[in-house]
Design an enzyme around this catalytic site. Structure first.
Site, PDB file in Angstrom:
ATOM      1  N   ASN A   1      -1.313   2.484   5.876  1.00 26.51           N
ATOM      2  CA  ASN A   1      -0.435   1.452   5.332  1.00 26.51           C
ATOM      3  C   ASN A   1       0.034   0.616   6.520  1.00 26.51           C
ATOM      4  O   ASN A   1       0.565   1.170   7.474  1.00 26.51           O
ATOM      5  CB  ASN A   1       0.726   2.177   4.640  1.00 26.51           C
ATOM      6  CG  ASN A   1       1.805   1.265   4.137  1.00 26.51           C
ATOM      7  OD1 ASN A   1       2.892   1.721   3.847  1.00 26.51           O
ATOM      8  ND2 ASN A   1       1.541  -0.011   4.025  1.00 26.51           N
ATOM      9  N   GLY A   2      -0.227  -0.693   6.478  1.00 27.38           N
ATOM     10  CA  GLY A   2       0.153  -1.555   7.605  1.00 27.38           C
ATOM     11  C   GLY A   2      -1.004  -2.449   7.981  1.00 27.38           C
ATOM     12  O   GLY A   2      -1.950  -2.613   7.213  1.00 27.38           O
TER      13      GLY A   2
ATOM     14  N   CYS B   1       0.858  -1.171   0.000  1.00 30.66           N
ATOM     15  CA  CYS B   1       0.000   0.000   0.000  1.00 30.66           C
ATOM     16  C   CYS B   1       0.903   1.233   0.000  1.00 30.66           C
ATOM     17  O   CYS B   1       2.013   1.221   0.511  1.00 30.66           O
ATOM     18  CB  CYS B   1      -0.917   0.100   1.201  1.00 30.66           C
ATOM     19  SG  CYS B   1      -2.003  -1.295   1.390  1.00 30.66           S
TER      20      CYS B   1
ATOM     21  N   GLU C   1      17.284 -17.078  -8.988  1.00 30.26           N
ATOM     22  CA  GLU C   1      16.848 -15.717  -9.299  1.00 30.26           C
ATOM     23  C   GLU C   1      16.203 -15.668 -10.697  1.00 30.26           C
ATOM     24  O   GLU C   1      15.186 -15.000 -10.896  1.00 30.26           O
ATOM     25  CB  GLU C   1      18.054 -14.761  -9.197  1.00 30.26           C
ATOM     26  CG  GLU C   1      17.787 -13.319  -9.577  1.00 30.26           C
ATOM     27  CD  GLU C   1      16.679 -12.648  -8.779  1.00 30.26           C
ATOM     28  OE1 GLU C   1      16.239 -13.181  -7.758  1.00 30.26           O
ATOM     29  OE2 GLU C   1      16.229 -11.574  -9.218  1.00 30.26           O
TER      30      GLU C   1
ATOM     31  N   LYS D   1      12.350 -14.484 -11.445  1.00 30.93           N
ATOM     32  CA  LYS D   1      11.977 -13.425 -12.401  1.00 30.93           C
ATOM     33  C   LYS D   1      10.962 -13.968 -13.393  1.00 30.93           C
ATOM     34  O   LYS D   1       9.971 -13.332 -13.698  1.00 30.93           O
ATOM     35  CB  LYS D   1      13.201 -12.927 -13.200  1.00 30.93           C
ATOM     36  CG  LYS D   1      14.204 -12.042 -12.522  1.00 30.93           C
ATOM     37  CD  LYS D   1      13.704 -10.735 -12.016  1.00 30.93           C
ATOM     38  CE  LYS D   1      13.113 -10.873 -10.657  1.00 30.93           C
ATOM     39  NZ  LYS D   1      13.853 -10.495  -9.511  1.00 30.93           N
TER      40      LYS D   1
ATOM     41  N   TRP E   1      -2.951  -2.638  -1.587  1.00 26.58           N
ATOM     42  CA  TRP E   1      -2.651  -4.054  -1.779  1.00 26.58           C
ATOM     43  C   TRP E   1      -3.423  -4.756  -0.673  1.00 26.58           C
ATOM     44  O   TRP E   1      -3.075  -4.662   0.494  1.00 26.58           O
ATOM     45  CB  TRP E   1      -1.148  -4.296  -1.635  1.00 26.58           C
ATOM     46  CG  TRP E   1      -0.725  -5.697  -1.951  1.00 26.58           C
ATOM     47  CD1 TRP E   1      -0.411  -6.204  -3.180  1.00 26.58           C
ATOM     48  CD2 TRP E   1      -0.548  -6.772  -1.019  1.00 26.58           C
ATOM     49  NE1 TRP E   1      -0.067  -7.526  -3.076  1.00 26.58           N
ATOM     50  CE2 TRP E   1      -0.133  -7.903  -1.765  1.00 26.58           C
ATOM     51  CE3 TRP E   1      -0.690  -6.900   0.356  1.00 26.58           C
ATOM     52  CZ2 TRP E   1       0.129  -9.140  -1.174  1.00 26.58           C
ATOM     53  CZ3 TRP E   1      -0.431  -8.126   0.947  1.00 26.58           C
ATOM     54  CH2 TRP E   1      -0.022  -9.238   0.193  1.00 26.58           C
TER      55      TRP E   1
ATOM     56  N   GLU F   1       7.409 -14.545 -11.752  1.00 22.32           N
ATOM     57  CA  GLU F   1       6.636 -13.397 -11.268  1.00 22.32           C
ATOM     58  C   GLU F   1       6.134 -12.486 -12.381  1.00 22.32           C
ATOM     59  O   GLU F   1       5.085 -11.877 -12.232  1.00 22.32           O
ATOM     60  CB  GLU F   1       7.380 -12.601 -10.184  1.00 22.32           C
ATOM     61  CG  GLU F   1       8.589 -11.832 -10.619  1.00 22.32           C
ATOM     62  CD  GLU F   1       9.205 -11.031  -9.467  1.00 22.32           C
ATOM     63  OE1 GLU F   1      10.431 -10.904  -9.445  1.00 22.32           O
ATOM     64  OE2 GLU F   1       8.466 -10.532  -8.605  1.00 22.32           O
TER      65      GLU F   1
ATOM     66  N   HIS G   1      17.101 -36.223  -8.540  1.00 23.48           N
ATOM     67  CA  HIS G   1      16.591 -36.811  -7.291  1.00 23.48           C
ATOM     68  C   HIS G   1      15.095 -36.536  -7.133  1.00 23.48           C
ATOM     69  O   HIS G   1      14.638 -36.225  -6.041  1.00 23.48           O
ATOM     70  CB  HIS G   1      17.371 -36.262  -6.091  1.00 23.48           C
ATOM     71  CG  HIS G   1      18.825 -36.625  -6.122  1.00 23.48           C
ATOM     72  ND1 HIS G   1      19.282 -37.886  -5.815  1.00 23.48           N
ATOM     73  CD2 HIS G   1      19.924 -35.912  -6.472  1.00 23.48           C
ATOM     74  CE1 HIS G   1      20.596 -37.928  -5.952  1.00 23.48           C
ATOM     75  NE2 HIS G   1      21.018 -36.734  -6.368  1.00 23.48           N
TER      76      HIS G   1
ATOM     77  N   LYS H   1       5.663  -4.357  -4.306  1.00 21.97           N
ATOM     78  CA  LYS H   1       7.117  -4.339  -4.251  1.00 21.97           C
ATOM     79  C   LYS H   1       7.665  -4.426  -2.836  1.00 21.97           C
ATOM     80  O   LYS H   1       8.629  -5.112  -2.566  1.00 21.97           O
ATOM     81  CB  LYS H   1       7.636  -3.079  -4.935  1.00 21.97           C
ATOM     82  CG  LYS H   1       9.137  -3.131  -5.096  1.00 21.97           C
ATOM     83  CD  LYS H   1       9.615  -2.192  -6.127  1.00 21.97           C
ATOM     84  CE  LYS H   1      11.096  -2.353  -6.347  1.00 21.97           C
ATOM     85  NZ  LYS H   1      11.451  -3.637  -6.981  1.00 21.97           N
TER      86      LYS H   1
ATOM     87  N   ARG I   1       3.626  -0.350  -4.977  1.00 22.33           N
ATOM     88  CA  ARG I   1       3.433  -0.893  -3.631  1.00 22.33           C
ATOM     89  C   ARG I   1       2.086  -1.588  -3.476  1.00 22.33           C
ATOM     90  O   ARG I   1       1.798  -2.201  -2.447  1.00 22.33           O
ATOM     91  CB  ARG I   1       3.517   0.234  -2.599  1.00 22.33           C
ATOM     92  CG  ARG I   1       4.834   0.973  -2.597  1.00 22.33           C
ATOM     93  CD  ARG I   1       4.761   2.128  -1.644  1.00 22.33           C
ATOM     94  NE  ARG I   1       4.726   1.679  -0.273  1.00 22.33           N
ATOM     95  CZ  ARG I   1       5.773   1.556   0.515  1.00 22.33           C
ATOM     96  NH1 ARG I   1       6.966   1.845   0.053  1.00 22.33           N
ATOM     97  NH2 ARG I   1       5.649   1.132   1.748  1.00 22.33           N
TER      98      ARG I   1
HETATM   99  C1  F6R Z   1      11.419 -10.209  -6.661  1.00 21.01           C
HETATM  100  C2  F6R Z   1      11.331  -9.221  -5.602  1.00 21.01           C
HETATM  101  C3  F6R Z   1      11.128  -9.693  -4.205  1.00 21.01           C
HETATM  102  C4  F6R Z   1      12.011  -8.868  -3.240  1.00 21.01           C
HETATM  103  C5  F6R Z   1      11.682  -9.238  -1.795  1.00 21.01           C
HETATM  104  C6  F6R Z   1      12.601  -8.548  -0.803  1.00 21.01           C
HETATM  105  O1  F6R Z   1      11.619  -9.619  -7.899  1.00 21.01           O
HETATM  106  O2  F6R Z   1      11.406  -8.048  -5.850  1.00 21.01           O
HETATM  107  O3  F6R Z   1      11.382 -11.045  -4.074  1.00 21.01           O
HETATM  108  O4  F6R Z   1      13.347  -9.137  -3.521  1.00 21.01           O
HETATM  109  O5  F6R Z   1      10.362  -8.889  -1.523  1.00 21.01           O
HETATM  110  O6  F6R Z   1      12.535  -7.172  -0.941  1.00 21.01           O
HETATM  111  P1  F6R Z   1      13.633  -6.227  -0.301  1.00 21.01           P
HETATM  112  O7  F6R Z   1      14.899  -6.454  -1.004  1.00 21.01           O
HETATM  113  O8  F6R Z   1      13.094  -4.841  -0.470  1.00 21.01           O
HETATM  114  O9  F6R Z   1      13.736  -6.628   1.142  1.00 21.01           O
END
Ligand code: F6R
Length: 579
Positions: free
Chosen positions: A99-100, A2, A452, A456, A73, A459, A475, A574, A27
């Site tokens: 927010n929270g 949010c 990683e 990517k 969110w 998501e 395995h 995010k 967010r």
């Molecule tokens: C994936 C992504 C998330 C963040 C995770 C941690 O693309 O962005 O997996 O890496 O939410 O976020 P931070 O680094 O802000 O703690």
């Protein structure tokens, strides 16, 4: 999760709030709303489900030079018009954006209903508006001070009320920044909405209540007025614009050579805790966890310093014995699980170090010391340049701790990143965009990069992708291999090369299409793969960076070919500020 924005000054508040919310949509973006206020008139409110772009005109029409807004969110209650913020009391004299999470909202709500309050939404936030209603008698500060002790959980709040000309902001475990203008003031969940208006900011601390008028901000903590530093931000508004790219994600991928070299140069003398540690523990989530995993391989190999790696979300509840330095890696500096892990480490008297991208973020206040990455604002929900910046900080740390062994390599690595940005990945995209499942495999530090790459891909393309240590795939997961399930295999020269080639042949023998990322000019590898992506020569660190960028681009181009909403993938936000 949010985003909230507030404005009070001399300009139309709704336009500024809406523009600000658009910058915070990363967010949360399932619904949004704005409330504005004109002297002596009732509060106007507009809120609805969906993206801001679908209704920004209507929202911007609200009149008044004071306003608050929210982009959501959902946590409590489905995304719909009613659950969208701002929320109000029974008489609609108070507007709240939050927010929270208010953890004790259910009990508070029962009490309020018993006392005759009528609720419109299913949200936790609405209790705040009704509690304020009970306390408000013309002085909003006093009402907020009376209500906050009744709340448990986390909040960044902005509140307005009919009959009071101030915006009241309050913070507890959720970020909130005040932007200081000339004759106008701003408030927001993070700095991005402020960049267009001011470079002067105040980071509120937990327990702070800010009383905001166009010409002044007063901050109370524990009922006493306190002073907080006005800090200058060095991000520019251009950093938060797409700059001709189709998506922020693509722009951010292309910024990586510069981000890497800026960050490498910015890491000077190592924090004391790190310089003298004999072992360390890394806590992080998601992409940041993968950066920690690369660090583990590099530091253990180069310096024989043991690195233990824990997910932030696990560490708080299942804490392994720790006495050493605990490093929290978090782009946003606000990830609740990483913060909780660091707080727990502190409670065990461990020294702590934060690695983050955001000046003044909560983690910088939790940890004893901070190292900053220089990624600039990352708008796309999927982390790309922040991962490269995390690697830059961590690689520079390994370099320092190894007595400068990697200096030459890391100072030229930006060129290696540049070289792979323009690779033609169309054949690999064609192999991936028809798949329902994809495996990404690698060994050693490339296993971290495979994880990683899979993150990517899943998501932003919504294709199920799993990262695996290449040796583990037989395995169990071998049962899933088929001509419809491509494997992306990372096979760089070095100790694991031979065994990776065998793994690839085993997978090929099951009819699986294999996309191989390896060194340019490797004819044997090119022969056994369905699609071969050859990378220029480089040292291990350069290879890790190049493969990362290739997998980012593969995910991006695959998602783009499927027409996905790349910068705002479904269900995500995010900054994950709830545990
Ligand atoms: C994936 C992504 C998330 C963040 C995770 C941690 O693309 O962005 O997996 O890496 O939410 O976020 P931070 O680094 O802000 O703690």
């Amino acid at each position: 999760m949010c985003g909230i924005v507030g404005y009070t000054g001399y300009r139309p508040a709704a336009c500024i709030v809406v523009e600000g919310l658009k910058k915070l949509e990363y967010r949360g973006y399932d619904s949004f709303g704005v409330a504005t206020k004109r002297n002596g008139l009732p509060i106007d409110c507009y809120k609805r489900q969906g993206r801001i772009s679908e209704a920004e005109k209507a929202a911007s029409m609200l009149k008044g030079t004071m306003g608050i807004g929210h982009t959501r969110w959902a946590t409590h209650g489905v995304p719909n018009d009613v659950n969208a913020h701002p929320h109000s009391d029974c008489r609609r004299r108070i507007a709240v954006v939050h927010n929270g999470i208010i953890e004790n909202y259910a009990g508070l709500k029962r009490g309020l209903i018993a006392r005759g309050h009528c609720f419109s939404s299913e949200t936790d936030t609405e209790v705040i508006a009704h509690l304020l209603e009970e306390e408000f008698n013309g002085d909003l500060v006093q009402a907020v001070q009376a209500v906050l002790p009744k709340l448990s959980g986390s909040y960044a709040l902005l509140v307005m009320a009919e009959g009071d000309d101030r915006i009241i902001a309050a913070r507890e475990s959720s970020p909130l920044v005040i932007g200081v203008g000339d004759g106008e003031m701003f408030a927001a969940s993070d700095m991005t909405p402020l960049l267009d208006h001011t470079e002067r900011v105040i980071f509120l601390e937990d327990g702070d209540i800010a009383i905001i008028t166009p010409g002044n901000v007063r901050i109370l903590s524990g009922g006493v007025e306190v002073s907080r530093n006005v800090e200058l931000i060095d991000w520019t508004c251009g950093d938060a614009k797409k700059g001709g790219f189709k998506h922020f994600m693509l722009k951010e991928i292309f910024e990586q050579p510069l981000v890497f070299s800026d960050t490498i140069r910015s890491v000077g003398v190592l924090p004391e805790g790190l310089a003298r540690c004999n072992g360390t523990m890394v806590v992080a989530c998601g992409t940041s966890y993968h950066a920690g995993m690369v660090f583990k391989y590099l530091l253990e190999e180069a310096c024989s310093v043991p690195v233990r790696l824990e997910l932030g979300s696990e560490f708080k509840y299942f804490t392994p014995p720790v006495t050493e330095l605990v490093i929290g890696i978090t782009q946003s500096g606000e990830t609740a699980d990483t913060l909780a892990a660091l707080k727990k480490a502190k409670a065990h008297n461990c020294p702590t170090l934060a690695i983050t991208n955001v000046l003044g973020s909560t983690v910088t206040r939790v940890a004893d010391e901070t190292l900053y990455m220089r990624a600039g604002p990352e708008i796309s929900v999927a982390a790309t340049k922040s991962f490269i910046a995390e690697l830059a900080v961590l690689m520079q740390c390994v370099n320092h701790l190894s007595g400068g062994k990697f200096s030459e390599e890391i100072f030229r690595a930006n060129r290696a990143i540049e070289e792979v940005l323009l690779l033609d990945l169309s054949a690999a995209v064609q192999a991936c965009n028809i798949a329902k499942h994809i495996f990404f495999v690698g060994r050693g530090p490339f296993y971290a990069v495979a994880l990683e790459g899979a993150l990517k891909m899943k998501e932003i393309s919504y294709i199920h992708a799993e990262g695996y240590a290449a040796g583990e795939i037989k395995h169990g997961p071998f049962a899933l291999l088929s001509p419809e399930t491509p494997v992306v295999a990372i096979c760089m020269p070095g100790a694991t090369y031979g065994v990776m080639v065998s793994n690839i042949k085993e997978m090929k023998a099951r009819g699986t299409p294999v996309v191989v990322v390896g060194a340019a000019g490797d004819d044997e590898l090119a022969d056994i793969s369905d699609v071969y992506i050859g990378l220029p020569n480089g040292g291990l660190m350069e290879e890790l960076l190049m493969v990362t960028v290739v997998l980012q681009l593969l995910a991006y181009r695959t998602a783009d070919s499927l027409g996905r909403d790349i910068d705002k993938p479904r269900n995500l936000a995010k900054s994950v500020t709830v545990e």
